[in-house]
Design a protein around this motif. Structure first.
Motif, PDB file in Angstrom:
ATOM      1  N   GLU A  61      -6.426   2.397  -1.846  1.00 21.44           N
ATOM      2  CA  GLU A  61      -7.538   3.343  -1.969  1.00 21.44           C
ATOM      3  C   GLU A  61      -7.279   4.404  -3.031  1.00 21.44           C
ATOM      4  OE1 GLU A  61     -10.108   6.384   0.906  1.00 21.44           O
ATOM      5  OE2 GLU A  61      -8.615   5.031   1.778  1.00 21.44           O
TER       6      GLU A  61
ATOM      7  N   ILE B   9      -7.784   2.957  -6.559  1.00 19.13           N
ATOM      8  CA  ILE B   9      -9.206   2.736  -6.842  1.00 19.13           C
ATOM      9  C   ILE B   9      -9.904   4.055  -7.176  1.00 19.13           C
ATOM     10  CG2 ILE B   9     -11.426   2.106  -5.789  1.00 19.13           C
ATOM     11  CD1 ILE B   9     -10.013  -0.193  -4.408  1.00 19.13           C
TER      12      ILE B   9
ATOM     13  N   LYS C 117     -12.317  -2.860  -3.060  1.00 14.09           N
ATOM     14  CA  LYS C 117     -11.126  -2.698  -2.229  1.00 14.09           C
ATOM     15  C   LYS C 117     -11.006  -3.898  -1.288  1.00 14.09           C
ATOM     16  CE  LYS C 117      -8.658   0.454   0.843  1.00 14.09           C
ATOM     17  NZ  LYS C 117      -8.196  -0.637   1.728  1.00 14.09           N
TER      18      LYS C 117
ATOM     19  N   ASN D  69      -6.208  -3.296  -3.205  1.00 13.64           N
ATOM     20  CA  ASN D  69      -6.219  -2.939  -1.792  1.00 13.64           C
ATOM     21  C   ASN D  69      -5.710  -1.517  -1.551  1.00 13.64           C
ATOM     22  OD1 ASN D  69      -6.978  -3.758   0.772  1.00 13.64           O
ATOM     23  ND2 ASN D  69      -4.928  -4.439   1.351  1.00 13.64           N
TER      24      ASN D  69
ATOM     25  N   ASN E  73       0.823  -1.213   0.000  1.00 18.50           N
ATOM     26  CA  ASN E  73       0.000   0.000   0.000  1.00 18.50           C
ATOM     27  C   ASN E  73       0.854   1.259   0.000  1.00 18.50           C
ATOM     28  OD1 ASN E  73      -2.943   0.404  -0.012  1.00 18.50           O
ATOM     29  ND2 ASN E  73      -2.952  -1.320   1.400  1.00 18.50           N
TER      30      ASN E  73
END
Length: 342
Positions: free
Chosen positions: A133, A136, A156, A131, A52
């Protein structure tokens, strides 16, 4: 370089990370890696946080350099990079045998470049699993702009724990994404679970080849540079990937390192000895321009502190990828198609 391109790059640097926190995120990300004191097991245990942070930090650089599809492709002479990327996506759709109206899952979809192309090419509905944010949010904007937001969506979630029922999708694919998984067998088992019986999963995997020598210090250095610059806990051998899909329960339909048959080297866009106007931002000159741009943007406060360090480890990654390709110890396109038995 356009003013709009520079501003787009500046506005996206750091993703969802608060501007003042980017530097600490870079510190934490780098500490996950061996050359900065981290260990492979720590990266695997904390892969979700590591990946991430990686994509928050690098997504704008990727989109600035690559466009909407963040992957390599075999390339024919006279073919532009973007043309080869689209053909690579169409090839995957054809090998999966996608049919209009099917429900398809893209595992680790990035900002959705392949998702949109494959949905339009095959007339399918594609769900992108991601995963991150920031990616997305960016993908949803691009879906609306492309007019595919009714056919394509994003979920997600972690691909090690997918929020879908069993036997849900008609087909599943992953493009240079499941290399982020800390456990290949566990990841492939989740894909197996959500795929309908008798249907197929296809993937392009990042792998070390049989030519990789784990006792060779130069090979180890190249592998570490690729892992650091690409958010990877570890890079598996092609044989390990194939063994993992078997252990997950799949039947092997086809497998091949597509890099071996590429008329032009897959790493050519990043090779410092190569120049191309069509992929200028990826060339040595283009990357130097980007480096100076990021330095200037960080200096005047338009880019967060730490942006130069992100650009630096991406540059190191490019060097590792080219070296790995030239020595034939690494491939970004080990391709397989496997089927879930009836």
């Amino acid at each position: 370089m356009s003013k709009a391109g520079a501003l787009d790059l500046a506005s996206g640097l750091g993703g969802k990370i608060a501007k003042d926190d980017v530097l600490s995120a870079v510190d934490k990300y780098e500490k996950y890696h061996v050359c900065f004191g981290g260990e492979e097991e720590e990266r695997k245990a904390n892969y979700s946080d590591m990946v991430n942070k990686y994509y928050d930090l690098v997504t704008s650089f990727y989109e600035y350099g690559w466009g909407e599809s963040f992957h390599f492709a075999p390339r024919w002479k006279g073919e532009s990079l973007q043309e080869s990327i689209k053909r690579h996506e169409h090839f995957l759709a054809l090998q999966l045998g996608l049919k209009p109206g099917q429900k398809v899952l893209d595992v680790g979809c990035g900002i959705g470049g392949p998702l949109r192309e494959i949905a339009r090419f095959s007339l399918t509905s594609v769900t992108g699993l991601n995963n991150n944010e920031y990616q997305i949010g960016r993908g949803k904007v691009l879906n609306r702009m492309a007019g595919v937001d009714r056919k394509c969506d994003f979920v997600k979630a972690d691909f090690m724990k997918m929020p879908f029922s069993e036997n849900h999708f008609d087909a599943v694919y992953a493009i240079e994404a499941t290399c982020h998984a800390p456990d290949a067998v566990g990841c492939y088992k989740e894909i197996y679970r959500v795929l309908k019986p008798g249907q197929c999963f296809a993937a392009y995997e990042w792998c070390m080849t049989d030519s990789y020598d784990p006792n060779n210090e130069e090979h180890q250095k190249i592998k570490a540079e690729i892992e650091l610059g690409n958010g990877l806990p570890d890079i598996r051998l092609t044989t390990q990937c194939l063994d993992a899909v078997r252990k997950a329960g799949f039947e092997i339909i086809f497998e091949k390192d597509l890099a071996a048959d590429s008329p032009l080297p897959w790493y050519l866009p990043l090779d410092k000895g190569h120049f191309s106007l069509s992929s200028f931002r990826l060339t040595a000159v283009g990357r130097l321009v980007t480096k100076n741009l990021v330095k200037a943007l960080e200096y005047v406060g338009l880019a967060p502190k730490g942006s130069q360090r992100v650009q630096a480890f991406l540059e190191k990654a490019a060097e590792g990828l080219v070296a790995g390709g030239k020595k034939d110890i690494f491939t970004p396109m080990y391709f397989f198609v496997v089927r879930k038995p009836l």
